[in-house]
Enzyme design. Structure first.
Site, short mmCIF file in Angstrom:
data_model
loop_
_atom_site.label_atom_id
_atom_site.label_comp_id
_atom_site.label_asym_id
_atom_site.label_seq_id
_atom_site.Cartn_x
_atom_site.Cartn_y
_atom_site.Cartn_z
N CYS A 163 53.47 29.22 54.07
CA CYS A 163 52.96 27.89 54.39
C CYS A 163 51.98 27.89 55.56
O CYS A 163 51.53 26.82 55.99
CB CYS A 163 54.13 26.93 54.66
SG CYS A 163 55.18 26.74 53.21
N HIS A 300 53.50 21.04 62.42
CA HIS A 300 53.86 21.60 61.11
C HIS A 300 55.00 20.80 60.49
O HIS A 300 55.06 20.67 59.27
CB HIS A 300 54.28 23.06 61.27
CG HIS A 300 54.77 23.68 60.01
ND1 HIS A 300 53.92 24.00 58.96
CD2 HIS A 300 56.02 24.05 59.60
CE1 HIS A 300 54.63 24.53 57.97
NE2 HIS A 300 55.90 24.57 58.32
N LYS A 329 52.57 15.37 57.22
CA LYS A 329 53.45 15.64 56.08
C LYS A 329 54.37 14.46 55.79
O LYS A 329 54.96 14.38 54.71
CB LYS A 329 54.27 16.91 56.32
CG LYS A 329 53.45 18.19 56.32
CD LYS A 329 54.35 19.41 56.48
CE LYS A 329 53.55 20.70 56.51
NZ LYS A 329 52.80 20.89 57.77
N HIS A 334 55.00 18.30 51.93
CA HIS A 334 54.62 19.64 52.37
C HIS A 334 53.70 20.28 51.35
O HIS A 334 54.12 20.65 50.25
CB HIS A 334 55.87 20.49 52.58
CG HIS A 334 55.59 21.79 53.28
ND1 HIS A 334 54.34 22.15 53.71
CD2 HIS A 334 56.42 22.82 53.61
CE1 HIS A 334 54.39 23.34 54.28
NE2 HIS A 334 55.64 23.76 54.23
N PHE A 391 53.42 27.04 60.11
CA PHE A 391 54.41 28.12 60.13
C PHE A 391 54.89 28.39 58.71
O PHE A 391 54.84 27.50 57.85
CB PHE A 391 55.60 27.76 61.02
CG PHE A 391 55.22 27.16 62.34
CD1 PHE A 391 54.21 27.71 63.12
CD2 PHE A 391 55.87 26.01 62.82
CE1 PHE A 391 53.85 27.14 64.34
CE2 PHE A 391 55.52 25.44 64.03
CZ PHE A 391 54.51 26.01 64.80
N PHE A 393 57.52 31.03 55.81
CA PHE A 393 58.60 31.98 55.55
C PHE A 393 58.19 33.37 56.04
O PHE A 393 57.03 33.76 55.99
CB PHE A 393 58.90 32.06 54.05
CG PHE A 393 59.73 30.92 53.52
CD1 PHE A 393 60.40 30.05 54.37
CD2 PHE A 393 59.86 30.73 52.15
CE1 PHE A 393 61.18 29.01 53.87
CE2 PHE A 393 60.64 29.69 51.64
CZ PHE A 393 61.30 28.84 52.50
#
Length: 408
Positions: A163, A300, A329, A334, A391, A393
């Site tokens: 992301c 984020h 968001k 997202h 940010f 995974f």
């Protein structure tokens, strides 16, 4: 050699608008793009919520040979890039006679892979997959398609960083131009929106499930948040050296001051505080500014309990409670691989038009985060510098600092 890096064009294809003007209006009005996708219920999803975008029709613009190798994310990216090039006053002749690169964030092509595999499973004949399938099913599908259609001859690379993909693409584009390796790069991020791409996410139980009120489901920083809402589309930013922009007589929209990055080095999906804080500090250091100079932070914050809380703590650690903070968001959901690029577009539109978009659905903030200067309704305010966080995974972190352009 260190060159100034400016933004001369932007384009967007989002659930809150399919062009810059529609998106600007949605941001100002705090309009949600989240809907219920009924097909997901029958598909087995726990949450049918999503940010939806219309299916593009490119038959009148591209040849069948060009379209046959394009999946949905490439189509979204093409439309966003078309708008960005138009705003930057760049036509095909310019692209053919100058070295222009492309760096685009993308980290999945689920639909294309599954459709091709299903054909082989059913027909037991790989030739029936079709000649365009391989180009749809590679992670680099966006860059390979756009580079071919537009005749690009510069850097050509896809950034896959979960992301943070779109943000890293812009950050790396900034570095290439700053170091004098390219004069112009088409940067951005794209995200497929089909159920195949989101089924495994849904299986993790991380999606909000407020089917009765989809527009209220994405609620970053709110104590009632229950999870994120998936979304998608594409966003493009034309990065260019200041010298190139002046030589072309191009409209200069803003200047990219710095890019910070880091890796958490910990849990594969649970974010921490130190990694994001380091990325933000690096972005400030590269920008040559202090934390007190940043007016606005596009967080984020995806509407997950741990993610929002840890990012808030990192912001407070680096900036204190001064800058205005909101997560777009809350309106878009997202946008995953696209988000880091789209949020540069959203924030730059705010800076251009003198307002800060709200973190909608914010009713009550966690007590430990109350020092954060969160914006819950639109503020009409001029500002000069913002920072955008992304940010992903694996603990990948990106922070980009952008400034209102001035010729100093």
């Amino acid at each position: 050699m260190s060159k100034r890096v400016v933004i001369t064009g932007m384009g967007i294809y989002s659930c809150i608008g399919t062009n810059l003007e529609e998106v600007r209006q949605s941001l100002f009005e705090g309009k949600s793009g989240i809907v219920v996708d009924e097909s997901r219920i029958g598909f087995g999803f726990k949450s049918p919520l999503t940010g939806m975008v219309p299916t593009p029709n490119l038959k009148n613009e591209l040849t069948r040979r060009q379209r046959i190798s394009m999946g949905e994310e490439s189509e979204y990216a093409y439309i966003a890039t078309r708008e960005a090039l138009q705003q930057a006053n760049i036509d095909l002749t310019y692209l053919e006679t100058n070295e222009v690169g492309i760096l685009y964030g993308n980290d999945s092509v689920s639909k294309a892979v599954i459709e091709a595999t299903d054909i082989v499973r059913d027909k037991k004949d790989t030739q029936l997959i079709g000649s365009g399938a391989i180009f749809k099913s590679m992670n680099s599908t966006v860059t390979m398609n756009l580079a071919t259609i537009l005749g690009l001859r510069g850097i050509n690379m896809t950034i896959s960083a979960a992301c943070a993909s779109g943000s890293h693409a812009i950050g790396l584009g900034y570095m290439f131009i700053k170091q004098g390796l390219q004069d112009m790069i088409i940067c951005g991020g794209a995200q497929e929106i089909n159920p195949y791409a989101m089924a495994s996410f849904d299986g993790l139980g991380v999606f909000a499930e407020d089917v009765e009120h989809p527009e209220l489901a994405s609620r970053p920083f709110d104590t009632g948040r229950t999870g994120l809402v998936p979304s998608g589309g594409a966003a493009t930013v034309i990065l260019e050296s200041y010298e190139s922009a002046v030589k072309r007589g191009a409209p200069i929209i803003a200047e990219v001051l710095g890019y910070g990055f880091s890796s958490n080095g910990g849990h594969i999906s649970t974010p921490n505080i130190d990694g994001p804080a380091l990325a933000m500090r690096r972005a400030l250091e590269q920008s040559g500014i202090g934390a007190e100079d940043v007016d606005y932070i596009n967080a984020h914050a995806t509407s997950t309990p741990i993610g929002d809380a840890n990012e808030a703590k990192a912001i407070l650690e680096v900036f204190g409670g001064k800058p205005f903070v909101s997560s777009t968001k809350s309106m878009t959901g997202h946008e995953c691989w696209m988000a880091g690029a789209s949020e540069i577009v959203y924030s730059t539109l705010m800076m251009q038009h003198g307002f800060i978009a709200p973190n909608i659905n914010l009713k009550q903030v966690d007590k430990e985060l109350e020092e954060l200067n969160l914006v819950s309704s639109t503020i009409k305010r001029e500002f000069d510098i913002y920072l955008s966080n992304s940010f992903g995974f694996g603990g990948t972190n990106s922070a980009v600092v952008v400034k209102r352009f001035n010729n100093e």
